[in-house]
Design an enzyme around this catalytic site. Sequence first.
Site, PDB file in Angstrom:
ATOM      1  N   HIS A  25      -8.103  -3.964   2.570  1.00  0.00           N
ATOM      2  CA  HIS A  25      -9.034  -3.067   1.345  1.00  0.00           C
ATOM      3  C   HIS A  25     -10.271  -4.415   1.957  1.00  0.00           C
ATOM      4  O   HIS A  25     -10.350  -4.898   1.767  1.00  0.00           O
ATOM      5  CB  HIS A  25      -8.948  -2.953   0.237  1.00  0.00           C
TER       6      HIS A  25
HETATM    7  P1  TYD Z   1      -3.132  -4.690  -5.192  1.00  0.00           P
HETATM    8  O1  TYD Z   1      -4.753  -4.287  -5.154  1.00  0.00           O
HETATM    9  O2  TYD Z   1      -2.778  -3.446  -3.921  1.00  0.00           O
HETATM   10  O3  TYD Z   1      -2.976  -5.450  -4.649  1.00  0.00           O
HETATM   11  P2  TYD Z   1      -3.217  -6.322  -2.629  1.00  0.00           P
HETATM   12  O4  TYD Z   1      -4.928  -5.689  -2.422  1.00  0.00           O
HETATM   13  O5  TYD Z   1      -3.750  -8.233  -2.940  1.00  0.00           O
HETATM   14  O6  TYD Z   1      -2.106  -6.252  -1.999  1.00  0.00           O
HETATM   15  O7  TYD Z   1      -2.559  -4.406  -6.677  1.00  0.00           O
HETATM   16  C1  TYD Z   1      -1.789  -4.462  -6.216  1.00  0.00           C
HETATM   17  C2  TYD Z   1      -1.315  -3.524  -7.860  1.00  0.00           C
HETATM   18  O8  TYD Z   1      -1.678  -4.764  -8.654  1.00  0.00           O
HETATM   19  C3  TYD Z   1      -1.543  -2.610  -8.353  1.00  0.00           C
HETATM   20  O9  TYD Z   1      -1.633  -1.567  -9.086  1.00  0.00           O
HETATM   21  C4  TYD Z   1      -3.393  -3.053  -9.203  1.00  0.00           C
HETATM   22  C5  TYD Z   1      -2.490  -3.705  -9.745  1.00  0.00           C
HETATM   23  N1  TYD Z   1      -3.774  -5.371 -10.129  1.00  0.00           N
HETATM   24  C6  TYD Z   1      -4.037  -5.021 -11.802  1.00  0.00           C
HETATM   25  O10 TYD Z   1      -3.970  -4.690 -12.317  1.00  0.00           O
HETATM   26  N2  TYD Z   1      -5.175  -5.674 -11.846  1.00  0.00           N
HETATM   27  C7  TYD Z   1      -5.579  -6.448 -10.773  1.00  0.00           C
HETATM   28  O11 TYD Z   1      -6.150  -8.007 -11.518  1.00  0.00           O
HETATM   29  C8  TYD Z   1      -5.426  -6.841  -9.237  1.00  0.00           C
HETATM   30  C9  TYD Z   1      -5.478  -7.799  -8.599  1.00  0.00           C
HETATM   31  C10 TYD Z   1      -4.315  -5.722  -8.830  1.00  0.00           C
END
Ligand code: TYD
Length: 140
Positions: free
Chosen positions: A58
């Site tokens: 992303h």
């Molecule tokens: P995600 O953004 O998919 O992780 P990555 O991009 O590292 O693969 O995040 C995973 C889950 O965690 C998603 O449900 C959103 C949640 N999340 C939060 O609640 N707070 C945060 O600060 C972050 C980074 C993620």
Amino acid sequence: MDKLSKKNMELSRLIEFSLMGDERGSLVAMDSSLGVPFKVKRAYFIFDTKKGVVRGCHAHRSLHQVAVCVSGSCNIILDNGVVRENIIMNSPIIGLDLPPMLWHEMNNFSDDCILLVLASDFYDESEYIRSYEEFLSCIK
Ligand code: TYD
């Protein structure tokens, strides 16, 4: 910026933090007076990542982040729509700058990898761009 300038651009900006240590061991501090290019509002870390997993994939519209691999190793791929760059993260004193509108993906996590991320703002799903096609059209 035109496509040619973007192509010649190096995407990775690394921040070297000071290693403070004494006979008891090591310590690294990170804040906006010590190399982080924003005031830190949130921190999170990724660990226990399963084999073969790719995370991230992303870009952020406005969020600025710095990633530090405080244990183990992983790869972070940066992509500005023209150039892709792979950075091997394996040092607890090196931060990788992740400014807004830079596509990033993480892979090749070691079993002991802990990837710490410092962020300029609270979590807000609406400012994520999770489609690569949308990212490309946004940066045109
Ligand atoms: P995600 O953004 O998919 O992780 P990555 O991009 O590292 O693969 O995040 C995973 C889950 O965690 C998603 O449900 C959103 C949640 N999340 C939060 O609640 N707070 C945060 O600060 C972050 C980074 C993620």
